[in-house]
Design a protein around this motif. Structure first.
Motif, PDB file in Angstrom:
ATOM      1  N   SER A   1       0.832  -1.192   0.000  1.00 39.13           N
ATOM      2  CA  SER A   1       0.000   0.000   0.000  1.00 39.13           C
ATOM      3  C   SER A   1       0.875   1.254   0.000  1.00 39.13           C
ATOM      4  CB  SER A   1      -0.868  -0.045   1.258  1.00 39.13           C
ATOM      5  OG  SER A   1      -1.716   1.055   1.281  1.00 39.13           O
ATOM      6  N   GLY A   2       0.487   2.219  -0.799  1.00 37.39           N
ATOM      7  CA  GLY A   2       1.183   3.509  -0.796  1.00 37.39           C
ATOM      8  C   GLY A   2       2.403   3.583  -1.699  1.00 37.39           C
ATOM      9  N   THR A   3       2.665   2.551  -2.511  1.00 42.62           N
ATOM     10  CA  THR A   3       3.856   2.550  -3.362  1.00 42.62           C
ATOM     11  C   THR A   3       3.580   3.102  -4.770  1.00 42.62           C
ATOM     12  OG1 THR A   3       3.426   0.195  -3.692  1.00 42.62           O
ATOM     13  CG2 THR A   3       5.212   0.768  -2.185  1.00 42.62           C
ATOM     14  N   GLY A   4       2.361   3.556  -5.018  1.00 41.69           N
ATOM     15  CA  GLY A   4       2.124   4.289  -6.263  1.00 41.69           C
ATOM     16  C   GLY A   4       1.392   3.543  -7.372  1.00 41.69           C
ATOM     17  N   LYS A   5       0.778   2.400  -7.065  1.00 39.31           N
ATOM     18  CA  LYS A   5       0.102   1.625  -8.112  1.00 39.31           C
ATOM     19  C   LYS A   5      -1.066   2.408  -8.729  1.00 39.31           C
ATOM     20  CE  LYS A   5      -0.819  -1.708  -5.220  1.00 39.31           C
ATOM     21  NZ  LYS A   5      -0.235  -1.117  -3.983  1.00 39.31           N
ATOM     22  N   THR A   6      -1.896   2.964  -7.857  1.00 45.02           N
ATOM     23  CA  THR A   6      -3.044   3.727  -8.364  1.00 45.02           C
ATOM     24  C   THR A   6      -2.569   4.995  -9.077  1.00 45.02           C
ATOM     25  OG1 THR A   6      -4.517   2.850  -6.672  1.00 45.02           O
ATOM     26  CG2 THR A   6      -5.172   4.922  -7.681  1.00 45.02           C
ATOM     27  N   THR A   7      -1.546   5.625  -8.530  1.00 40.70           N
ATOM     28  CA  THR A   7      -0.994   6.821  -9.179  1.00 40.70           C
ATOM     29  C   THR A   7      -0.528   6.484 -10.598  1.00 40.70           C
ATOM     30  OG1 THR A   7      -0.292   7.656  -7.023  1.00 40.70           O
ATOM     31  CG2 THR A   7       0.779   8.620  -8.952  1.00 40.70           C
ATOM     32  N   PHE A   8       0.187   5.377 -10.748  1.00 47.91           N
ATOM     33  CA  PHE A   8       0.671   4.957 -12.077  1.00 47.91           C
ATOM     34  C   PHE A   8      -0.501   4.711 -13.028  1.00 47.91           C
ATOM     35  CE2 PHE A   8       2.122   1.535 -15.000  1.00 47.91           C
ATOM     36  CZ  PHE A   8       3.122   2.238 -15.645  1.00 47.91           C
ATOM     37  N   MET A   9      -1.504   3.970 -12.565  1.00 49.33           N
ATOM     38  CA  MET A   9      -2.694   3.684 -13.382  1.00 49.33           C
ATOM     39  C   MET A   9      -3.381   4.980 -13.805  1.00 49.33           C
ATOM     40  SD  MET A   9      -4.028   0.691 -14.087  1.00 49.33           S
ATOM     41  CE  MET A   9      -4.323  -0.966 -13.514  1.00 49.33           C
ATOM     42  N   ARG A  10      -3.518   5.912 -12.845  1.00 48.77           N
ATOM     43  CA  ARG A  10      -4.200   7.168 -13.151  1.00 48.77           C
ATOM     44  C   ARG A  10      -3.418   7.975 -14.187  1.00 48.77           C
ATOM     45  NH1 ARG A  10      -8.194   9.261 -10.347  1.00 48.77           N
ATOM     46  NH2 ARG A  10      -7.312  11.349 -10.417  1.00 48.77           N
ATOM     47  N   ILE A  11      -2.094   7.937 -14.096  1.00 50.99           N
ATOM     48  CA  ILE A  11      -1.289   8.688 -15.066  1.00 50.99           C
ATOM     49  C   ILE A  11      -1.440   8.091 -16.464  1.00 50.99           C
ATOM     50  CG2 ILE A  11       1.076   9.248 -15.777  1.00 50.99           C
ATOM     51  CD1 ILE A  11       1.711   9.625 -12.760  1.00 50.99           C
ATOM     52  N   ILE A  12      -1.332   6.769 -16.586  1.00 51.74           N
ATOM     53  CA  ILE A  12      -1.426   6.218 -17.946  1.00 51.74           C
ATOM     54  C   ILE A  12      -2.849   6.276 -18.486  1.00 51.74           C
ATOM     55  CG2 ILE A  12       0.658   4.786 -17.754  1.00 51.74           C
ATOM     56  CD1 ILE A  12      -1.158   2.387 -17.545  1.00 51.74           C
ATOM     57  N   ASN A  13      -3.834   6.470 -17.601  1.00 51.68           N
ATOM     58  CA  ASN A  13      -5.211   6.660 -18.062  1.00 51.68           C
ATOM     59  C   ASN A  13      -5.578   8.134 -18.227  1.00 51.68           C
ATOM     60  OD1 ASN A  13      -6.959   4.094 -18.303  1.00 51.68           O
ATOM     61  ND2 ASN A  13      -5.559   3.690 -16.616  1.00 51.68           N
ATOM     62  N   ASN A  14      -4.577   9.011 -18.167  1.00 52.74           N
ATOM     63  CA  ASN A  14      -4.824  10.446 -18.362  1.00 52.74           C
ATOM     64  C   ASN A  14      -5.809  11.030 -17.345  1.00 52.74           C
ATOM     65  OD1 ASN A  14      -4.498  12.945 -19.597  1.00 52.74           O
ATOM     66  ND2 ASN A  14      -6.150  12.590 -21.061  1.00 52.74           N
ATOM     67  N   LEU A  15      -5.802  10.473 -16.147  1.00 53.74           N
ATOM     68  CA  LEU A  15      -6.631  11.021 -15.068  1.00 53.74           C
ATOM     69  C   LEU A  15      -5.783  11.906 -14.157  1.00 53.74           C
ATOM     70  CD1 LEU A  15      -8.556   7.735 -14.218  1.00 53.74           C
ATOM     71  CD2 LEU A  15      -9.503   9.769 -15.314  1.00 53.74           C
ATOM     72  N   GLU A  16      -4.474  11.876 -14.398  1.00 49.13           N
ATOM     73  CA  GLU A  16      -3.529  12.619 -13.569  1.00 49.13           C
ATOM     74  C   GLU A  16      -2.320  12.907 -14.470  1.00 49.13           C
ATOM     75  OE1 GLU A  16      -2.732  13.449  -9.484  1.00 49.13           O
ATOM     76  OE2 GLU A  16      -3.465  11.403  -9.650  1.00 49.13           O
ATOM     77  N   GLU A  17      -1.669  14.072 -14.273  1.00 50.68           N
ATOM     78  CA  GLU A  17      -0.525  14.387 -15.139  1.00 50.68           C
ATOM     79  C   GLU A  17       0.799  14.000 -14.487  1.00 50.68           C
ATOM     80  OE1 GLU A  17      -0.512  18.278 -16.848  1.00 50.68           O
ATOM     81  OE2 GLU A  17      -2.265  17.795 -18.102  1.00 50.68           O
ATOM     82  N   ALA A  18       1.711  13.516 -15.318  1.00 50.93           N
ATOM     83  CA  ALA A  18       3.067  13.205 -14.865  1.00 50.93           C
ATOM     84  C   ALA A  18       3.881  14.497 -14.777  1.00 50.93           C
ATOM     85  CB  ALA A  18       3.725  12.256 -15.853  1.00 50.93           C
ATOM     86  N   ASP A  19       4.942  14.492 -13.941  1.00 52.60           N
ATOM     87  CA  ASP A  19       5.869  15.630 -13.918  1.00 52.60           C
ATOM     88  C   ASP A  19       6.869  15.513 -15.062  1.00 52.60           C
ATOM     89  OD1 ASP A  19       4.655  16.405 -11.516  1.00 52.60           O
ATOM     90  OD2 ASP A  19       6.083  15.231 -10.317  1.00 52.60           O
ATOM     91  N   ARG A  20       7.398  14.303 -15.230  1.00 52.03           N
ATOM     92  CA  ARG A  20       8.383  14.041 -16.274  1.00 52.03           C
ATOM     93  C   ARG A  20       8.014  12.761 -16.998  1.00 52.03           C
ATOM     94  NH1 ARG A  20      13.659  16.087 -15.901  1.00 52.03           N
ATOM     95  NH2 ARG A  20      13.674  15.301 -18.025  1.00 52.03           N
ATOM     96  N   GLY A  21       8.507  12.638 -18.239  1.00 52.42           N
ATOM     97  CA  GLY A  21       8.386  11.369 -18.927  1.00 52.42           C
ATOM     98  C   GLY A  21       7.620  11.425 -20.232  1.00 52.42           C
TER      99      GLY A  21
END
Ligand SMILES: Nc1ncnc2c1ncn2[C@@H]1O[C@H](COP(=O)(O)OP(=O)(O)OP(=O)(O)O)[C@@H](O)[C@H]1O
Ligand SMILES: [Mg+2]
Length: 226
Positions: A37-57
């Motif tokens: 928990s808390g290691t960023g799985k949902t964050t990663f999913m949200r970024i690749i689904n364009n629900l959240e923006e990445a800082d770099r990449g």
């Protein structure tokens, strides 16, 4: 290759969740993402689904670019670029997110109809075919509330397939299912990978399920080498 992520970074203030992370998934692969928990799985999913923006990449699917790193930051494309990327990707949410006031078949055709992807009759034919693929031909005209958890999950999968994406993402697909329904969904996911050559990414805590259907297991501790 389907989805390609290069040099992805994301921080919330000084909490670095993802740090210069590379990820690829190819047609026919089922990648299982496990991790505490808390290691960023949902964050990663949200970024690749364009629900959240990445800082770099840089993030792309089959040459459709969501974001491109310019050496300083991730630069996001126009709305139409983002839409082209998003049509390559289907997401099945943990709570399915079906529209309760629409029948099963209406749930399937809603988004492609709004996007004017095809005319209504064509979309209905396509939706019927997908419902047959997921074993729910007899449920086209019922409302989601009358379905079991496993059936809702399969409707959500059929809906995600309407735009014929090359990548399918699942967030905790078995968390609300008993073992038998989980096995059915697992068999369906395997079929989508092997027969339709979809690239599939699954976040799960269910290691039994992950080992049954995964072609690769990845750990979210790699996001920031935590
Ligand atoms: N919107 C946000 N604002 C600030 N911090 C956030 C936000 N979303 C997530 N975080 C932080 O980012 C880190 C990763 O969270 P995330 O939800 O991606 O983890 P997870 O691996 O999905 O966890 P779980 O297994 O519990 O679902 C956590 O430290 C969390 O507190
Ligand atoms: Mg999560």
């Amino acid at each position: 290759m389907s989805l390609k992520v290069k040099g992805l970074s994301k921080a919330y203030k000084d909490n670095v969740v993802i740090d210069n992370y590379d990820f690829e998934i190819n047609p026919g692969e089922v990648v299982i993402l496990l991790g505490r928990s808390g290691t960023g799985k949902t964050t990663f999913m949200r970024i690749i689904n364009n629900l959240e923006e990445a800082d770099r990449g840089t993030i792309e699917i089959n040459g459709k670019v969501l974001a491109k790193d310019n050496g300083e930051k991730a630069v996001y494309g126009t709305l139409s670029d983002r839409r082209a990327y998003q049509n390559e990707l289907g997401m099945v949410f943990q709570d399915y997110q079906l529209f309760p006031n629409l029948t099963v078949i209406q749930n399937l055709i809603e988004a492609p109809l709004a996007q004017k992807i095809a005319d209504k009759d064509t979309l209905i034919e396509q939706a019927k075919g997908l419902l047959e693929d997921v074993g729910l031909s007899d449920k086209a005209d019922v409302y989601p509330a009358t379905l079991s958890g496993g059936q809702k999950q399969r409707v959500a999968i059929a809906r995600a397939l309407m735009l014929n994406p090359s990548v399918l993402c699942f967030d905790e697909p078995t968390s609300a299912l008993d073992r038998e329904s989980a096995d059915q969904v697992g068999a369906l996911i395997t079929e989508l990978a092997t027969e339709k050559q979809k690239a599939i990414l699954i976040v799960t805590h269910d290691t039994v399920f992950g080992e049954q259907i995964g072609t690769q297991i990845k750990s979210s501790t790699e996001f920031a080498n935590k």
